[in-house]
Write a protein that holds these residues in place. Structure first.
Motif, mmCIF file in Angstrom:
data_model
loop_
_atom_site.group_PDB
_atom_site.id
_atom_site.type_symbol
_atom_site.label_atom_id
_atom_site.label_comp_id
_atom_site.label_asym_id
_atom_site.label_seq_id
_atom_site.Cartn_x
_atom_site.Cartn_y
_atom_site.Cartn_z
ATOM 1 N N MET A 1 0.840 -1.188 0.000
ATOM 2 C CA MET A 1 0.000 0.000 0.000
ATOM 3 C C MET A 1 0.882 1.246 0.000
ATOM 4 S SD MET A 1 -3.221 -0.646 0.116
ATOM 5 C CE MET A 1 -4.642 -1.002 1.054
ATOM 6 N N SER A 2 0.396 2.251 -0.681
ATOM 7 C CA SER A 2 1.089 3.536 -0.735
ATOM 8 C C SER A 2 0.214 4.601 -0.097
ATOM 9 C CB SER A 2 1.368 3.930 -2.184
ATOM 10 O OG SER A 2 2.210 3.001 -2.797
ATOM 11 N N LYS A 3 0.853 5.603 0.460
ATOM 12 C CA LYS A 3 0.126 6.701 1.089
ATOM 13 C C LYS A 3 0.067 7.893 0.138
ATOM 14 C CE LYS A 3 1.242 5.447 5.811
ATOM 15 N NZ LYS A 3 1.688 5.909 7.112
ATOM 16 N N PHE A 4 -1.134 8.444 0.026
ATOM 17 C CA PHE A 4 -1.367 9.627 -0.790
ATOM 18 C C PHE A 4 -2.166 10.632 0.020
ATOM 19 C CE2 PHE A 4 -0.774 6.207 -3.809
ATOM 20 C CZ PHE A 4 -0.019 6.788 -4.812
ATOM 21 N N LYS A 5 -2.169 11.859 -0.456
ATOM 22 C CA LYS A 5 -3.021 12.899 0.122
ATOM 23 C C LYS A 5 -3.896 13.463 -0.986
ATOM 24 C CE LYS A 5 -0.226 14.523 3.945
ATOM 25 N NZ LYS A 5 0.378 15.681 4.580
ATOM 26 N N ILE A 6 -5.188 13.491 -0.715
ATOM 27 C CA ILE A 6 -6.106 14.173 -1.624
ATOM 28 C C ILE A 6 -6.284 15.568 -1.052
ATOM 29 C CG2 ILE A 6 -8.403 14.213 -2.632
ATOM 30 C CD1 ILE A 6 -8.475 11.184 -2.378
ATOM 31 N N ASN A 7 -5.903 16.558 -1.827
ATOM 32 C CA ASN A 7 -5.928 17.949 -1.378
ATOM 33 C C ASN A 7 -7.120 18.662 -1.997
ATOM 34 O OD1 ASN A 7 -3.180 17.738 -0.148
ATOM 35 N ND2 ASN A 7 -2.671 17.339 -2.276
ATOM 36 N N TYR A 8 -7.969 19.214 -1.141
ATOM 37 C CA TYR A 8 -9.157 19.938 -1.578
ATOM 38 C C TYR A 8 -8.916 21.427 -1.384
ATOM 39 C CZ TYR A 8 -11.248 15.316 -0.910
ATOM 40 O OH TYR A 8 -11.524 13.976 -0.955
ATOM 41 N N PRO A 19 -5.680 12.112 4.029
ATOM 42 C CA PRO A 19 -4.744 11.015 3.784
ATOM 43 C C PRO A 19 -5.494 9.730 3.427
ATOM 44 C CG PRO A 19 -4.992 11.385 6.140
ATOM 45 C CD PRO A 19 -5.814 12.437 5.439
ATOM 46 N N ILE A 20 -4.961 8.986 2.470
ATOM 47 C CA ILE A 20 -5.528 7.690 2.109
ATOM 48 C C ILE A 20 -4.387 6.703 1.848
ATOM 49 C CG2 ILE A 20 -7.655 8.646 1.128
ATOM 50 C CD1 ILE A 20 -6.479 8.085 -1.655
ATOM 51 N N GLU A 21 -4.686 5.417 1.976
ATOM 52 C CA GLU A 21 -3.738 4.364 1.620
ATOM 53 C C GLU A 21 -4.379 3.494 0.558
ATOM 54 O OE1 GLU A 21 -1.566 2.089 4.492
ATOM 55 O OE2 GLU A 21 -1.678 3.714 5.948
ATOM 56 N N VAL A 22 -3.748 3.450 -0.602
ATOM 57 C CA VAL A 22 -4.233 2.649 -1.727
ATOM 58 C C VAL A 22 -3.026 2.019 -2.417
ATOM 59 C CG1 VAL A 22 -6.371 3.954 -2.106
ATOM 60 C CG2 VAL A 22 -4.275 4.705 -3.205
ATOM 61 N N GLU A 23 -3.285 1.141 -3.362
ATOM 62 C CA GLU A 23 -2.205 0.439 -4.062
ATOM 63 C C GLU A 23 -1.391 1.346 -4.983
ATOM 64 O OE1 GLU A 23 -1.046 -2.695 -3.782
ATOM 65 O OE2 GLU A 23 -2.435 -2.980 -2.114
ATOM 66 N N ASN A 24 -2.075 2.278 -5.674
ATOM 67 C CA ASN A 24 -1.363 3.096 -6.658
ATOM 68 C C ASN A 24 -2.119 4.405 -6.904
ATOM 69 O OD1 ASN A 24 -3.482 2.477 -8.567
ATOM 70 N ND2 ASN A 24 -2.478 0.492 -8.857
ATOM 71 N N ILE A 25 -1.517 5.255 -7.729
ATOM 72 C CA ILE A 25 -2.110 6.567 -8.004
ATOM 73 C C ILE A 25 -3.459 6.436 -8.692
ATOM 74 C CG2 ILE A 25 -0.894 6.869 -10.203
ATOM 75 C CD1 ILE A 25 -1.604 9.703 -7.717
ATOM 76 N N LYS A 57 -13.049 23.900 -5.272
ATOM 77 C CA LYS A 57 -12.647 24.573 -6.512
ATOM 78 C C LYS A 57 -11.600 23.771 -7.281
ATOM 79 C CE LYS A 57 -15.236 28.012 -5.516
ATOM 80 N NZ LYS A 57 -16.569 28.029 -6.068
ATOM 81 N N LEU A 58 -10.754 23.005 -6.568
ATOM 82 C CA LEU A 58 -9.679 22.250 -7.190
ATOM 83 C C LEU A 58 -9.342 21.058 -6.307
ATOM 84 C CD1 LEU A 58 -7.273 22.057 -9.281
ATOM 85 C CD2 LEU A 58 -5.961 23.401 -7.620
ATOM 86 N N VAL A 59 -9.004 19.927 -6.940
ATOM 87 C CA VAL A 59 -8.561 18.727 -6.218
ATOM 88 C C VAL A 59 -7.213 18.312 -6.807
ATOM 89 C CG1 VAL A 59 -9.024 16.304 -5.706
ATOM 90 C CG2 VAL A 59 -10.915 17.930 -5.805
ATOM 91 N N THR A 60 -6.230 18.064 -5.927
ATOM 92 C CA THR A 60 -4.951 17.511 -6.373
ATOM 93 C C THR A 60 -4.655 16.276 -5.535
ATOM 94 O OG1 THR A 60 -3.607 18.842 -4.850
ATOM 95 C CG2 THR A 60 -4.049 19.773 -7.041
ATOM 96 N N ILE A 61 -3.802 15.411 -6.055
ATOM 97 C CA ILE A 61 -3.385 14.219 -5.326
ATOM 98 C C ILE A 61 -1.863 14.194 -5.316
ATOM 99 C CG2 ILE A 61 -3.424 11.700 -5.261
ATOM 100 C CD1 ILE A 61 -6.105 11.862 -6.780
ATOM 101 N N THR A 62 -1.299 14.030 -4.123
ATOM 102 C CA THR A 62 0.145 13.975 -3.979
ATOM 103 C C THR A 62 0.530 12.722 -3.213
ATOM 104 O OG1 THR A 62 0.020 15.326 -1.971
ATOM 105 C CG2 THR A 62 0.459 16.478 -4.028
ATOM 106 N N LYS A 63 1.707 12.219 -3.471
ATOM 107 C CA LYS A 63 2.215 11.082 -2.712
ATOM 108 C C LYS A 63 2.677 11.583 -1.352
ATOM 109 C CE LYS A 63 4.682 6.919 -3.196
ATOM 110 N NZ LYS A 63 4.491 5.783 -4.030
ATOM 111 N N ALA A 64 2.265 10.883 -0.316
ATOM 112 C CA ALA A 64 2.591 11.331 1.055
ATOM 113 C C ALA A 64 3.939 10.801 1.503
ATOM 114 C CB ALA A 64 1.515 10.867 2.013
#
Length: 64
Positions: A1-8, A19-25, A57-64
């Motif tokens: 599992m990889s950690k990502f952040k969904i930024n609102y 923060p979320i944990e999923v397999e991939n982007i 207004k905008l959503v981005t996803i970054t690797k944590a």
């Protein structure tokens, strides 16, 4: 599992990260797309967030 952040991003330079944990982007992107209506979660800072997706207004996803 990889950690990502969904930024609102909202108006007036306000942003919230979930923060979320999923397999991939691709799974992180799908998670962001699946969110509709009210979003509720507790952030890494132990603050509870609840907001409506229509206010985003905008959503981005970054690797944590």
């Amino acid at each position: 599992m990889s950690k990502f952040k969904i930024n609102y991003f909202f108006e007036k330079d306000f942003e919230v990260s979930r923060p979320i944990e999923v397999e991939n982007i691709s799974e992180a992107i799908q998670d962001a797309k699946d969110q509709e209506g009210l979003i509720e979660f507790t952030g890494e800072d132990d603050v509870f967030y609840k907001f409506d997706t229509k206010d985003i207004k905008l959503v981005t996803i970054t690797k944590a």
